[in-house]
Design a protein around this motif. Structure first.
Motif, PDB file in Angstrom:
ATOM      1  N   ARG A   1     -12.166  -1.764  -5.681  1.00 48.87           N
ATOM      2  CA  ARG A   1     -10.808  -2.093  -6.120  1.00 48.87           C
ATOM      3  C   ARG A   1      -9.937  -0.840  -6.183  1.00 48.87           C
ATOM      4  NH1 ARG A   1     -12.290  -4.628 -10.097  1.00 48.87           N
ATOM      5  NH2 ARG A   1     -12.051  -3.085 -11.756  1.00 48.87           N
ATOM      6  N   LEU A   2     -10.530   0.259  -6.681  1.00 51.65           N
ATOM      7  CA  LEU A   2      -9.781   1.516  -6.739  1.00 51.65           C
ATOM      8  C   LEU A   2      -9.435   2.010  -5.339  1.00 51.65           C
ATOM      9  CD1 LEU A   2     -11.713   3.404  -9.573  1.00 51.65           C
ATOM     10  CD2 LEU A   2      -9.435   2.390  -9.706  1.00 51.65           C
ATOM     11  N   ALA A   3     -10.374   1.827  -4.417  1.00 53.97           N
ATOM     12  CA  ALA A   3     -10.119   2.261  -3.041  1.00 53.97           C
ATOM     13  C   ALA A   3      -8.983   1.452  -2.419  1.00 53.97           C
ATOM     14  CB  ALA A   3     -11.392   2.118  -2.209  1.00 53.97           C
ATOM     15  N   LYS A   4      -8.921   0.153  -2.745  1.00 51.94           N
ATOM     16  CA  LYS A   4      -7.842  -0.680  -2.212  1.00 51.94           C
ATOM     17  C   LYS A   4      -6.495  -0.287  -2.815  1.00 51.94           C
ATOM     18  CE  LYS A   4     -10.641  -4.781  -1.159  1.00 51.94           C
ATOM     19  NZ  LYS A   4     -10.873  -6.220  -1.470  1.00 51.94           N
ATOM     20  N   ASP A   5      -6.514   0.124  -4.112  1.00 52.36           N
ATOM     21  CA  ASP A   5      -5.268   0.494  -4.789  1.00 52.36           C
ATOM     22  C   ASP A   5      -4.847   1.931  -4.505  1.00 52.36           C
ATOM     23  OD1 ASP A   5      -5.175  -2.003  -5.879  1.00 52.36           O
ATOM     24  OD2 ASP A   5      -6.027  -1.419  -7.819  1.00 52.36           O
ATOM     25  N   LEU A   6      -5.709   2.707  -3.857  1.00 49.92           N
ATOM     26  CA  LEU A   6      -5.422   4.126  -3.648  1.00 49.92           C
ATOM     27  C   LEU A   6      -4.117   4.368  -2.894  1.00 49.92           C
ATOM     28  CD1 LEU A   6      -6.352   7.005  -4.062  1.00 49.92           C
ATOM     29  CD2 LEU A   6      -7.698   6.833  -1.959  1.00 49.92           C
ATOM     30  N   PRO A   7      -3.845   3.672  -1.773  1.00 52.70           N
ATOM     31  CA  PRO A   7      -2.561   3.906  -1.083  1.00 52.70           C
ATOM     32  C   PRO A   7      -1.358   3.617  -1.977  1.00 52.70           C
ATOM     33  CG  PRO A   7      -4.081   2.707   0.335  1.00 52.70           C
ATOM     34  CD  PRO A   7      -4.702   2.731  -1.023  1.00 52.70           C
ATOM     35  N   LYS A   8      -1.446   2.544  -2.775  1.00 55.61           N
ATOM     36  CA  LYS A   8      -0.343   2.197  -3.674  1.00 55.61           C
ATOM     37  C   LYS A   8      -0.166   3.264  -4.747  1.00 55.61           C
ATOM     38  CE  LYS A   8       1.232  -1.456  -6.800  1.00 55.61           C
ATOM     39  NZ  LYS A   8       0.894  -2.776  -7.406  1.00 55.61           N
ATOM     40  N   LYS A   9      -1.285   3.718  -5.335  1.00 54.85           N
ATOM     41  CA  LYS A   9      -1.212   4.754  -6.368  1.00 54.85           C
ATOM     42  C   LYS A   9      -0.675   6.061  -5.793  1.00 54.85           C
ATOM     43  CE  LYS A   9      -2.954   2.238  -9.661  1.00 54.85           C
ATOM     44  NZ  LYS A   9      -2.115   1.806 -10.810  1.00 54.85           N
TER      45      LYS A   9
ATOM     46  N   GLU B   1       3.031   5.697  -5.460  1.00 57.35           N
ATOM     47  CA  GLU B   1       3.684   5.823  -6.765  1.00 57.35           C
ATOM     48  C   GLU B   1       3.711   7.279  -7.218  1.00 57.35           C
ATOM     49  OE1 GLU B   1       1.519   3.274  -9.341  1.00 57.35           O
ATOM     50  OE2 GLU B   1       2.367   1.415  -8.524  1.00 57.35           O
ATOM     51  N   TYR B   2       2.609   7.997  -6.966  1.00 55.62           N
ATOM     52  CA  TYR B   2       2.552   9.413  -7.344  1.00 55.62           C
ATOM     53  C   TYR B   2       3.604  10.224  -6.592  1.00 55.62           C
ATOM     54  CZ  TYR B   2       0.899  14.231  -7.351  1.00 55.62           C
ATOM     55  OH  TYR B   2       0.823  15.600  -7.439  1.00 55.62           O
ATOM     56  N   ASN B   3       3.725   9.978  -5.292  1.00 54.75           N
ATOM     57  CA  ASN B   3       4.721  10.706  -4.500  1.00 54.75           C
ATOM     58  C   ASN B   3       6.139  10.387  -4.969  1.00 54.75           C
ATOM     59  OD1 ASN B   3       2.761  11.939  -2.902  1.00 54.75           O
ATOM     60  ND2 ASN B   3       2.742  10.262  -1.418  1.00 54.75           N
ATOM     61  N   LYS B   4       6.355   9.127  -5.366  1.00 53.57           N
ATOM     62  CA  LYS B   4       7.671   8.730  -5.862  1.00 53.57           C
ATOM     63  C   LYS B   4       7.994   9.453  -7.170  1.00 53.57           C
ATOM     64  CE  LYS B   4      10.374   4.636  -7.136  1.00 53.57           C
ATOM     65  NZ  LYS B   4      10.341   3.150  -7.286  1.00 53.57           N
ATOM     66  N   LEU B   5       7.011   9.484  -8.088  1.00 59.36           N
ATOM     67  CA  LEU B   5       7.210  10.186  -9.359  1.00 59.36           C
ATOM     68  C   LEU B   5       7.402  11.680  -9.139  1.00 59.36           C
ATOM     69  CD1 LEU B   5       4.562   8.370 -11.603  1.00 59.36           C
ATOM     70  CD2 LEU B   5       7.049   8.150 -11.714  1.00 59.36           C
ATOM     71  N   LYS B   6       6.692  12.217  -8.157  1.00 63.27           N
ATOM     72  CA  LYS B   6       6.819  13.642  -7.853  1.00 63.27           C
ATOM     73  C   LYS B   6       8.232  13.968  -7.373  1.00 63.27           C
ATOM     74  CE  LYS B   6       4.344  17.289  -5.367  1.00 63.27           C
ATOM     75  NZ  LYS B   6       3.249  17.573  -4.392  1.00 63.27           N
ATOM     76  N   LYS B   7       8.795  13.085  -6.544  1.00 61.97           N
ATOM     77  CA  LYS B   7      10.165  13.292  -6.069  1.00 61.97           C
ATOM     78  C   LYS B   7      11.162  13.177  -7.216  1.00 61.97           C
ATOM     79  CE  LYS B   7       9.353  11.672  -1.333  1.00 61.97           C
ATOM     80  NZ  LYS B   7       9.678  10.630  -0.320  1.00 61.97           N
ATOM     81  N   GLN B   8      10.933  12.177  -8.094  1.00 59.31           N
ATOM     82  CA  GLN B   8      11.827  12.008  -9.244  1.00 59.31           C
ATOM     83  C   GLN B   8      11.778  13.224 -10.162  1.00 59.31           C
ATOM     84  OE1 GLN B   8      10.545   8.311 -10.992  1.00 59.31           O
ATOM     85  NE2 GLN B   8      11.657   7.050  -9.526  1.00 59.31           N
ATOM     86  N   LEU B   9      10.568  13.768 -10.344  1.00 57.48           N
ATOM     87  CA  LEU B   9      10.435  14.964 -11.171  1.00 57.48           C
ATOM     88  C   LEU B   9      11.161  16.143 -10.541  1.00 57.48           C
ATOM     89  CD1 LEU B   9       9.210  16.457 -13.571  1.00 57.48           C
ATOM     90  CD2 LEU B   9       7.153  16.845 -12.205  1.00 57.48           C
ATOM     91  N   ALA B  10      11.053  16.268  -9.219  1.00 59.98           N
ATOM     92  CA  ALA B  10      11.737  17.365  -8.532  1.00 59.98           C
ATOM     93  C   ALA B  10      13.253  17.245  -8.697  1.00 59.98           C
ATOM     94  CB  ALA B  10      11.355  17.370  -7.054  1.00 59.98           C
ATOM     95  N   ILE B  11      13.758  16.003  -8.618  1.00 67.49           N
ATOM     96  CA  ILE B  11      15.203  15.786  -8.796  1.00 67.49           C
ATOM     97  C   ILE B  11      15.618  16.140 -10.225  1.00 67.49           C
ATOM     98  CG2 ILE B  11      17.008  14.023  -8.849  1.00 67.49           C
ATOM     99  CD1 ILE B  11      15.502  12.590  -6.590  1.00 67.49           C
ATOM    100  N   ALA B  12      14.791  15.702 -11.206  1.00 68.96           N
ATOM    101  CA  ALA B  12      15.110  15.992 -12.610  1.00 68.96           C
ATOM    102  C   ALA B  12      15.084  17.491 -12.877  1.00 68.96           C
ATOM    103  CB  ALA B  12      14.125  15.267 -13.522  1.00 68.96           C
TER     104      ALA B  12
END
Length: 205
Positions: free
Chosen positions: A70-78, A81-92
């Motif tokens: 299940r974790l392996a299936k969710d890995l691309p989604k996670k 999400e991590y890359n999205k949060l990383k971009k938001q943090l960079a903007i902040a």
């Protein structure tokens, strides 16, 4: 050799030959029950315990496998999400001024206030207030002007490229102008070595 074994067996049975038939049957039945009990305790039960342990291990491995799958299936989604949060943090972080940029930013705040028509009686930088991952950089404000000038000042501060929060405003009307007191707060990101250390708890005695 067979005859010798047969004779030895018959000799072993001689003590019980005179016994009544019911007693012989009871002895045979008791012996059979004893053999079955011993087999149950020392043969069958250990095997069943081992089987139960192996089944429990198999179930645990199956649960672990399903969880990892299940974790392996969710890995691309996670990861997305991590890359999205990383971009938001960079903007902040880009909106937070560096320490060397703070004097210029405060000068901009003062400039937009004067440009809006406000008169400053006090524009006093105060000490930093370290938080967990950032520090507040407050400036004490005392100014006078009209309500429209105050709204224009707040609008222009909100349009600055860096984050500045005007808060705690106290407004008092005097004669033809408003007397305004409060503070403008900007923020800067703290490096790891600059983050405040948590106080150590005293050892219990």
């Amino acid at each position: 050799m067979f005859d010798l074994e047969r004779m030895a067996f018959l000799d072993a049975l001689k003590p019980i030959l005179p016994w009544p038939m019911w007693l012989k049957a009871a002895v045979v039945a008791g012996t059979a029950v004893l053999v079955l009990v011993l087999y149950w305790l020392f043969g069958w039960m250990p095997i069943q315990d081992e089987i139960a342990q192996q089944e429990a291990r198999v179930q645990q491995e199956e649960i672990r496998y399903r969880k990892n799958l299940r974790l392996a299936k969710d890995l691309p989604k996670k990861r997305q999400e991590y890359n999205k949060l990383k971009k938001q943090l960079a903007i902040a972080l880009a909106m937070l001024p560096k320490k060397s940029q703070i004097p210029d930013l405060l000068e901009q705040v003062s400039f937009v206030g004067k440009e809006a028509g406000l008169e400053f009686a006090e524009f006093k930088p105060m000490g930093e207030r370290p938080q967990k991952i950032y520090a507040e950089v407050p400036v004490s404000l005392k100014m006078s002007g009209t309500f429209r000038q105050l709204m224009l000042f707040l609008k222009k501060v909100g349009e600055l490229p860096r984050i500045v929060n005007v808060r705690g405003l106290a407004i008092e009307k005097r004669e033809n102008a408003l007397q305004i007191a409060g503070e403008a707060v900007t923020y800067r990101f703290l490096e790891a070595k600059q983050k405040p250390k948590r106080p150590r708890r005293g050892r219990r005695r």
